[in-house]
Design a protein around this motif. Sequence first.
Motif, PDB file in Angstrom:
ATOM      1  N   GLY A  51       0.792  -1.219   0.000  1.00  0.00           N
ATOM      2  CA  GLY A  51       0.000   0.000   0.000  1.00  0.00           C
ATOM      3  C   GLY A  51       0.827   1.272   0.000  1.00  0.00           C
ATOM      4  O   GLY A  51       2.002   1.278   0.391  1.00  0.00           O
ATOM      5  N   PHE A  52       0.234   2.327  -0.458  1.00  0.00           N
ATOM      6  CA  PHE A  52       0.845   3.647  -0.375  1.00  0.00           C
ATOM      7  C   PHE A  52      -0.265   4.685  -0.388  1.00  0.00           C
ATOM      8  O   PHE A  52      -1.406   4.396  -0.750  1.00  0.00           O
ATOM      9  CB  PHE A  52       1.838   3.892  -1.514  1.00  0.00           C
ATOM     10  CG  PHE A  52       1.223   3.956  -2.881  1.00  0.00           C
ATOM     11  CD1 PHE A  52       0.769   5.150  -3.420  1.00  0.00           C
ATOM     12  CD2 PHE A  52       1.107   2.806  -3.648  1.00  0.00           C
ATOM     13  CE1 PHE A  52       0.206   5.208  -4.684  1.00  0.00           C
ATOM     14  CE2 PHE A  52       0.551   2.853  -4.922  1.00  0.00           C
ATOM     15  CZ  PHE A  52       0.108   4.048  -5.435  1.00  0.00           C
ATOM     16  N   GLU A  53       0.091   5.902  -0.006  1.00  0.00           N
ATOM     17  CA  GLU A  53      -0.881   6.987   0.006  1.00  0.00           C
ATOM     18  C   GLU A  53      -0.267   8.223  -0.616  1.00  0.00           C
ATOM     19  O   GLU A  53       0.880   8.566  -0.341  1.00  0.00           O
ATOM     20  CB  GLU A  53      -1.345   7.291   1.433  1.00  0.00           C
ATOM     21  CG  GLU A  53      -2.412   8.362   1.509  1.00  0.00           C
ATOM     22  CD  GLU A  53      -3.232   8.282   2.790  1.00  0.00           C
ATOM     23  OE1 GLU A  53      -3.896   9.276   3.118  1.00  0.00           O
ATOM     24  OE2 GLU A  53      -3.223   7.220   3.442  1.00  0.00           O
ATOM     25  N   GLN A  54      -1.049   8.889  -1.473  1.00  0.00           N
ATOM     26  CA  GLN A  54      -0.596  10.103  -2.139  1.00  0.00           C
ATOM     27  C   GLN A  54      -1.657  11.185  -1.960  1.00  0.00           C
ATOM     28  O   GLN A  54      -2.743  11.095  -2.516  1.00  0.00           O
ATOM     29  CB  GLN A  54      -0.358   9.829  -3.614  1.00  0.00           C
ATOM     30  CG  GLN A  54       0.013  11.050  -4.435  1.00  0.00           C
ATOM     31  CD  GLN A  54       1.132  11.875  -3.813  1.00  0.00           C
ATOM     32  OE1 GLN A  54       0.860  12.867  -3.149  1.00  0.00           O
ATOM     33  NE2 GLN A  54       2.367  11.455  -3.991  1.00  0.00           N
ATOM     34  N   PRO A  55      -1.368  12.210  -1.158  1.00  0.00           N
ATOM     35  CA  PRO A  55      -2.384  13.230  -0.844  1.00  0.00           C
ATOM     36  C   PRO A  55      -2.584  14.285  -1.918  1.00  0.00           C
ATOM     37  O   PRO A  55      -3.515  15.078  -1.817  1.00  0.00           O
ATOM     38  CB  PRO A  55      -1.836  13.862   0.439  1.00  0.00           C
ATOM     39  CG  PRO A  55      -0.348  13.696   0.330  1.00  0.00           C
ATOM     40  CD  PRO A  55      -0.133  12.377  -0.365  1.00  0.00           C
ATOM     41  N   SER A  56      -1.742  14.325  -2.940  1.00  0.00           N
ATOM     42  CA  SER A  56      -1.894  15.358  -3.963  1.00  0.00           C
ATOM     43  C   SER A  56      -3.189  15.161  -4.744  1.00  0.00           C
ATOM     44  O   SER A  56      -3.625  14.031  -4.965  1.00  0.00           O
ATOM     45  CB  SER A  56      -0.703  15.330  -4.921  1.00  0.00           C
ATOM     46  OG  SER A  56       0.503  15.603  -4.228  1.00  0.00           O
ATOM     47  N   PRO A  57      -3.793  16.248  -5.216  1.00  0.00           N
ATOM     48  CA  PRO A  57      -5.068  16.150  -5.938  1.00  0.00           C
ATOM     49  C   PRO A  57      -4.942  15.381  -7.255  1.00  0.00           C
ATOM     50  O   PRO A  57      -3.967  15.532  -7.986  1.00  0.00           O
ATOM     51  CB  PRO A  57      -5.437  17.617  -6.199  1.00  0.00           C
ATOM     52  CG  PRO A  57      -4.669  18.391  -5.188  1.00  0.00           C
ATOM     53  CD  PRO A  57      -3.392  17.646  -4.984  1.00  0.00           C
ATOM     54  N   VAL A  58      -5.927  14.565  -7.517  1.00  0.00           N
ATOM     55  CA  VAL A  58      -6.065  13.846  -8.784  1.00  0.00           C
ATOM     56  C   VAL A  58      -7.540  13.911  -9.171  1.00  0.00           C
ATOM     57  O   VAL A  58      -8.374  14.337  -8.384  1.00  0.00           O
ATOM     58  CB  VAL A  58      -5.605  12.376  -8.663  1.00  0.00           C
ATOM     59  CG1 VAL A  58      -4.106  12.289  -8.465  1.00  0.00           C
ATOM     60  CG2 VAL A  58      -6.337  11.668  -7.521  1.00  0.00           C
ATOM     61  N   GLU A  59      -7.864  13.466 -10.394  1.00  0.00           N
ATOM     62  CA  GLU A  59      -9.243  13.541 -10.864  1.00  0.00           C
ATOM     63  C   GLU A  59      -9.830  12.159 -11.086  1.00  0.00           C
ATOM     64  O   GLU A  59      -9.110  11.199 -11.391  1.00  0.00           O
ATOM     65  CB  GLU A  59      -9.327  14.316 -12.178  1.00  0.00           C
ATOM     66  CG  GLU A  59      -8.978  15.777 -12.077  1.00  0.00           C
ATOM     67  CD  GLU A  59      -9.232  16.486 -13.394  1.00  0.00           C
ATOM     68  OE1 GLU A  59      -8.268  16.991 -13.984  1.00  0.00           O
ATOM     69  OE2 GLU A  59     -10.410  16.519 -13.833  1.00  0.00           O
ATOM     70  N   THR A  60     -11.136  12.080 -10.963  1.00  0.00           N
ATOM     71  CA  THR A  60     -11.808  10.805 -11.223  1.00  0.00           C
ATOM     72  C   THR A  60     -11.696  10.387 -12.684  1.00  0.00           C
ATOM     73  O   THR A  60     -11.818   9.202 -12.999  1.00  0.00           O
ATOM     74  CB  THR A  60     -13.294  10.875 -10.830  1.00  0.00           C
ATOM     75  OG1 THR A  60     -13.920  11.973 -11.505  1.00  0.00           O
ATOM     76  CG2 THR A  60     -13.458  11.034  -9.323  1.00  0.00           C
ATOM     77  N   VAL A  61     -11.467  11.320 -13.599  1.00  0.00           N
ATOM     78  CA  VAL A  61     -11.295  10.948 -15.000  1.00  0.00           C
ATOM     79  C   VAL A  61      -9.996  10.184 -15.224  1.00  0.00           C
ATOM     80  O   VAL A  61      -9.786   9.613 -16.300  1.00  0.00           O
ATOM     81  CB  VAL A  61     -11.342  12.177 -15.936  1.00  0.00           C
ATOM     82  CG1 VAL A  61     -12.708  12.813 -15.922  1.00  0.00           C
ATOM     83  CG2 VAL A  61     -10.256  13.194 -15.580  1.00  0.00           C
ATOM     84  N   ASP A  62      -9.127  10.145 -14.222  1.00  0.00           N
ATOM     85  CA  ASP A  62      -7.897   9.363 -14.325  1.00  0.00           C
ATOM     86  C   ASP A  62      -8.129   7.870 -14.092  1.00  0.00           C
ATOM     87  O   ASP A  62      -7.249   7.054 -14.371  1.00  0.00           O
ATOM     88  CB  ASP A  62      -6.879   9.853 -13.298  1.00  0.00           C
ATOM     89  CG  ASP A  62      -6.517  11.320 -13.452  1.00  0.00           C
ATOM     90  OD1 ASP A  62      -6.559  11.810 -14.583  1.00  0.00           O
ATOM     91  OD2 ASP A  62      -6.195  11.959 -12.443  1.00  0.00           O
ATOM     92  N   ILE A  63      -9.295   7.519 -13.565  1.00  0.00           N
ATOM     93  CA  ILE A  63      -9.533   6.130 -13.173  1.00  0.00           C
ATOM     94  C   ILE A  63      -9.605   5.202 -14.377  1.00  0.00           C
ATOM     95  O   ILE A  63      -8.928   4.167 -14.427  1.00  0.00           O
ATOM     96  CB  ILE A  63     -10.827   6.027 -12.333  1.00  0.00           C
ATOM     97  CG1 ILE A  63     -10.648   6.727 -10.986  1.00  0.00           C
ATOM     98  CG2 ILE A  63     -11.223   4.563 -12.133  1.00  0.00           C
ATOM     99  CD1 ILE A  63     -11.933   6.870 -10.186  1.00  0.00           C
ATOM    100  N   ALA A  64     -10.430   5.540 -15.359  1.00  0.00           N
ATOM    101  CA  ALA A  64     -10.637   4.649 -16.508  1.00  0.00           C
ATOM    102  C   ALA A  64      -9.352   4.358 -17.268  1.00  0.00           C
ATOM    103  O   ALA A  64      -9.057   3.197 -17.570  1.00  0.00           O
ATOM    104  CB  ALA A  64     -11.706   5.219 -17.433  1.00  0.00           C
ATOM    105  N   PRO A  65      -8.538   5.370 -17.612  1.00  0.00           N
ATOM    106  CA  PRO A  65      -7.305   5.045 -18.323  1.00  0.00           C
ATOM    107  C   PRO A  65      -6.325   4.231 -17.495  1.00  0.00           C
ATOM    108  O   PRO A  65      -5.574   3.419 -18.041  1.00  0.00           O
ATOM    109  CB  PRO A  65      -6.731   6.408 -18.705  1.00  0.00           C
ATOM    110  CG  PRO A  65      -7.415   7.383 -17.827  1.00  0.00           C
ATOM    111  CD  PRO A  65      -8.764   6.823 -17.533  1.00  0.00           C
ATOM    112  N   SER A  66      -6.323   4.443 -16.177  1.00  0.00           N
ATOM    113  CA  SER A  66      -5.446   3.646 -15.317  1.00  0.00           C
ATOM    114  C   SER A  66      -5.866   2.183 -15.327  1.00  0.00           C
ATOM    115  O   SER A  66      -5.029   1.283 -15.420  1.00  0.00           O
ATOM    116  CB  SER A  66      -5.470   4.198 -13.889  1.00  0.00           C
ATOM    117  OG  SER A  66      -4.943   5.500 -13.840  1.00  0.00           O
ATOM    118  N   LEU A  67      -7.175   1.937 -15.233  1.00  0.00           N
ATOM    119  CA  LEU A  67      -7.665   0.560 -15.275  1.00  0.00           C
ATOM    120  C   LEU A  67      -7.445  -0.068 -16.649  1.00  0.00           C
ATOM    121  O   LEU A  67      -7.120  -1.252 -16.765  1.00  0.00           O
ATOM    122  CB  LEU A  67      -9.146   0.524 -14.906  1.00  0.00           C
ATOM    123  CG  LEU A  67      -9.499   0.895 -13.471  1.00  0.00           C
ATOM    124  CD1 LEU A  67     -11.018   0.933 -13.292  1.00  0.00           C
ATOM    125  CD2 LEU A  67      -8.874  -0.075 -12.469  1.00  0.00           C
ATOM    126  N   ALA A  68      -7.626   0.738 -17.695  1.00  0.00           N
ATOM    127  CA  ALA A  68      -7.397   0.219 -19.040  1.00  0.00           C
ATOM    128  C   ALA A  68      -5.950  -0.226 -19.210  1.00  0.00           C
ATOM    129  O   ALA A  68      -5.672  -1.293 -19.775  1.00  0.00           O
ATOM    130  CB  ALA A  68      -7.755   1.289 -20.076  1.00  0.00           C
TER     131      ALA A  68
END
Length: 561
Positions: A508-525
């Motif tokens: 596990g790891f944690e990253q507090p910097s802001p990210v967007e939900t639109v990043d989810i689909a390409p990451s899973l792809a």
Amino acid sequence: MKSLSRYAAVLLACAAPVVSVFAQDTAPAVSQQVPAGAPKLIVAISIDQFSADIFAQYRQRFTGGFARLTQGAVFPAGFQSHAATETCPGHSTILTGNRPAHTGIIANSWIDQSVTTGPKVVYCAEDVAKRTAGSRDYVASPVHLLVPTLGEWMKKANPAARNIAVSGKDRGALMMGGHDIDQVYWWKGKQFVTLAGREPGPTAIAQNAEIDRLLAKGAGEFPLPAYCRRADRAVQAGDVSVGNGHFALKAGEAEQFRVSPRLDRATLDLAVKLVDEQKLGRNAVPDILSVSLSATDYVGHATGTEGAEMCIQLTQLDLALGDFFASLDKRGIDYAVVLTADHGGFDIPERLHEQGLEKTSRVGPEVSAEALSATLGKRYGLEPKGLILSDGPAGDYWLRKDLDVGLKGKIIDDASAILMTSPFVEKVLSAAEIAATPMPHGSPETWTLAERARASYNPLHSGDFVVMLKRGVVAIPQARKGYVATHGSPWDYDRRVPILFWRKGMTGFEQPSPVETVDIAPSLAALIGLKTPKGHLTDAASISMVARQTRVEHRSERVAG
């Protein structure tokens, strides 16, 4: 975009080999090669109205499913970065890689003055072309979703892939599943239903029968955890008393079932049964299961976010998620999970006042389209009825379509001037101003209000101007039973949501910097080696740009069948 594969590689490197109890199943033909180590099943979970603030508040209390997910990759500052923080637009971002400006889902509903049958208000998951005169019902459909979902990319690459969605709301299931979906169910009235023209499968029928039995006999209250006692007190919001409910279920009360932890438990139970019915995760190509859990939103609207009701809801949801993951474990499926939310939420002003937050309030009547129409209709000698239209006291407003363009501009300017004298209004932006604003980039927490509005703006559906209320102003003029609090603002308490990734064996790891939900689909792809359609992921900044800075060690584990 180039770093997406790096984030996928992190999850792949963390993968634990799984011995499937269904290994004897015949594998279908594969059209696009799946990388070694890719998970057999993607589980995408959205919790309606699960804000980053609520996640942080209860994080140390979780012992079940949430506790498991916090051992994976944790992004506590995810953003539904757009301004119209509602259920439909939020869900449309999660598995498409696009903001509402491109998905076309600018709100839960909008005004379409070209509609000839029924009201001009169009629901985001409604096929208006199938409206029938006099009917109060609608035909649920993803027809307004303009871009494909991850499940649709998967099926295009490998037709044997299964795309399944289940939710407490039709818009949750349809915006995550998309157009090309194998099975889809959502709660309606007293049962789970599916698309018009389809018959429920045996699993859904059995689940509905189980719920019928529960509704027939009713159920007692949920236990109140010790840490919920601080919140267990009645607060008066107009004529409504909230804050100390424990979700007793009277026999036959389907509405009480819906606005309770029982809805999420039933949704997750159906999801597990669909895994078996559809043989998810048992073939050579990855499948996807989208689960949208709606009870947190229903409880938030009905009681606010800080009463005993929300405390019990999150406790029970944590336990239900734990049981859900345990059920998947027993099936020996190698699965990867992402959990996020469609938007955040805000508590009732009446309770916040007791805590000394005096700047919170309910919106006043002068912000309504009716009030503006009356004033400006008189000023310009126009029929006030329908001069200005909206679907609530904030967000998009439309002018009557037959008005001259020049006159429209004058009315928008005057409406803006009137609204800006209100103590409830922060900003008014015309469609022209929003359209001229470049699509924002960089950290979403630094975006201007115009940039947040731009991420929501689509000329096909958006209004002639947008009204943004001040921070802390709730867009409900008067509390009523079942609706005392809401969301939908451009402020961060509605925009910020957690994003959690988990796969067995990962460090596990944690990253507090802001990210967007639109990043989810390409990451899973990227995780499953999917070549996404060129041009569809126009908005994604990539979670992996942050994640790649964090070293995750491979930890090999084995799951018994």
